[in-house]
Design a protein around this motif. Structure first.
Motif, PDB file in Angstrom:
ATOM      1  N   ILE A 157      38.869  17.826 -60.531  1.00  0.00           N
ATOM      2  CA  ILE A 157      38.539  16.419 -60.733  1.00  0.00           C
ATOM      3  C   ILE A 157      37.018  16.262 -60.696  1.00  0.00           C
ATOM      4  O   ILE A 157      36.369  16.677 -59.731  1.00  0.00           O
ATOM      5  CB  ILE A 157      39.175  15.545 -59.630  1.00  0.00           C
ATOM      6  CG1 ILE A 157      40.700  15.660 -59.686  1.00  0.00           C
ATOM      7  CG2 ILE A 157      38.734  14.102 -59.767  1.00  0.00           C
ATOM      8  CD1 ILE A 157      41.326  15.135 -60.936  1.00  0.00           C
ATOM      9  N   ASP A 158      36.450  15.660 -61.749  1.00  0.00           N
ATOM     10  CA  ASP A 158      34.994  15.541 -61.801  1.00  0.00           C
ATOM     11  C   ASP A 158      34.491  14.104 -61.869  1.00  0.00           C
ATOM     12  O   ASP A 158      33.285  13.877 -61.802  1.00  0.00           O
ATOM     13  CB  ASP A 158      34.442  16.343 -62.981  1.00  0.00           C
ATOM     14  CG  ASP A 158      35.073  15.929 -64.309  1.00  0.00           C
ATOM     15  OD1 ASP A 158      35.967  15.067 -64.310  1.00  0.00           O
ATOM     16  OD2 ASP A 158      34.651  16.487 -65.349  1.00  0.00           O
ATOM     17  N   THR A 159      35.394  13.138 -62.008  1.00  0.00           N
ATOM     18  CA  THR A 159      34.980  11.732 -62.044  1.00  0.00           C
ATOM     19  C   THR A 159      36.010  10.879 -61.310  1.00  0.00           C
ATOM     20  O   THR A 159      37.170  11.280 -61.141  1.00  0.00           O
ATOM     21  CB  THR A 159      34.862  11.208 -63.485  1.00  0.00           C
ATOM     22  OG1 THR A 159      36.176  11.198 -64.095  1.00  0.00           O
ATOM     23  CG2 THR A 159      33.912  12.061 -64.308  1.00  0.00           C
ATOM     24  N   LEU A 160      35.593   9.692 -60.903  1.00  0.00           N
ATOM     25  CA  LEU A 160      36.523   8.768 -60.256  1.00  0.00           C
ATOM     26  C   LEU A 160      37.624   8.326 -61.220  1.00  0.00           C
ATOM     27  O   LEU A 160      38.770   8.110 -60.810  1.00  0.00           O
ATOM     28  CB  LEU A 160      35.761   7.544 -59.735  1.00  0.00           C
ATOM     29  CG  LEU A 160      34.924   7.754 -58.476  1.00  0.00           C
ATOM     30  CD1 LEU A 160      34.097   6.508 -58.158  1.00  0.00           C
ATOM     31  CD2 LEU A 160      35.817   8.100 -57.282  1.00  0.00           C
ATOM     32  N   GLU A 161      37.282   8.214 -62.505  1.00  0.00           N
ATOM     33  CA  GLU A 161      38.284   7.823 -63.507  1.00  0.00           C
ATOM     34  C   GLU A 161      39.382   8.878 -63.594  1.00  0.00           C
ATOM     35  O   GLU A 161      40.574   8.545 -63.665  1.00  0.00           O
ATOM     36  CB  GLU A 161      37.623   7.637 -64.874  1.00  0.00           C
ATOM     37  CG  GLU A 161      36.711   6.426 -64.990  1.00  0.00           C
ATOM     38  CD  GLU A 161      35.378   6.604 -64.278  1.00  0.00           C
ATOM     39  OE1 GLU A 161      34.723   5.575 -64.002  1.00  0.00           O
ATOM     40  OE2 GLU A 161      35.004   7.765 -63.996  1.00  0.00           O
ATOM     41  N   ARG A 162      38.987  10.150 -63.576  1.00  0.00           N
ATOM     42  CA  ARG A 162      39.979  11.225 -63.624  1.00  0.00           C
ATOM     43  C   ARG A 162      40.800  11.250 -62.339  1.00  0.00           C
ATOM     44  O   ARG A 162      42.009  11.507 -62.364  1.00  0.00           O
ATOM     45  CB  ARG A 162      39.276  12.566 -63.823  1.00  0.00           C
ATOM     46  CG  ARG A 162      40.210  13.729 -64.062  1.00  0.00           C
ATOM     47  CD  ARG A 162      40.922  13.619 -65.393  1.00  0.00           C
ATOM     48  NE  ARG A 162      40.160  14.208 -66.470  1.00  0.00           N
ATOM     49  CZ  ARG A 162      40.477  14.113 -67.757  1.00  0.00           C
ATOM     50  NH1 ARG A 162      41.563  13.434 -68.110  1.00  0.00           N
ATOM     51  NH2 ARG A 162      39.741  14.665 -68.687  1.00  0.00           N
TER      52      ARG A 162
END
Length: 213
Positions: free
Chosen positions: A29-34
């Motif tokens: 996971i690399d972003t809050l959206e993901r």
């Protein structure tokens, strides 16, 4: 010839054994959206048993490699969560004195400084529309577990812990080599606790390879 470290060599060997289709990649996971996308999939699979988004986020911030995800056409197809635990928390959790929601994963920095011997399989999920024939689950297990073992964050002897909220989950844990450690009636969450004990790296590789992983 350059000598590769055991961990790098293991990763390269894993990629030779299984070359994913070009449209499928493995990512953390690399972003809050993901992260929110994964949380929605997890919530659909586990309902009220799932961690809250805030708890999910807190785990991710402490150990960003905890979730390995198969990404297909820009969306998460499947995910496996494997998080490091502090030994004192693992003891409390395994003896029914702590709930899953109270666990606090070991941080990435701490894992890099000192490998961890207690790990928690927090969940294995496949997106609803991809379940059944042709499911990405086998690829997820092979790559997710492979990257975990090759991370350099694992210490032996190792104990992996997991709870089975449904019969299908129990069957999957049994397939992976887990055995029931404590009945759900003895635990605060009400779900049976499973454990996989691995004495050394050789045993870990043998256990998973004999299962096609």
């Amino acid at each position: 010839m350059t000598n590769l470290s055991p961990h790098v060599a293991a990763c390269e060997q894993l990629l030779k054994v299984l070359e994913p289709k070009s449209e499928i990649v493995v990512q953390t996971i690399d972003t809050l959206e993901r992260l929110e996308e994964l949380w929605r999939i997890d919530s659909e699979a586990y309902g009220n048993c799932s961690l809250t988004l805030e708890e999910f986020s807190a785990w991710w911030r402490r150990y960003e490699f905890g979730s390995r995800n198969l990404i297909s056409q820009g969306r998460i197809a499947a995910s496996i969560g494997i998080y490091p635990l502090y030994p004192e928390q693992a003891l409390l959790f395994s003896t029914g004195q702590m709930e899953e929601s109270d666990l606090t994963p070991v941080t990435l920095t701490e894992c890099e400084q000192c490998p961890v011997s207690d790990w928690y399989f927090s969940g294995i999920v496949v997106r609803n529309d991809l379940r059944g024939w042709g499911s990405p689950l086998p690829m997820l297990l092979k790559l997710g577990i492979g990257y975990w073992l090759a991370s350099g964050h694992v210490a032996y002897p190792l104990s992996a812990w997991a709870i089975a909220e449904y019969s299908a989950g129990a069957r999957l844990l049994n397939f992976l080599g887990f055995s029931k450690f404590k009945d759900g009636s003895l635990l605060p969450d009400g779900y049976a606790l499973y454990r996989l004990h691995l004495a050394c790296e050789r045993e870990a590789l043998t256990v998973f390879r004999t299962r096609g992983l």
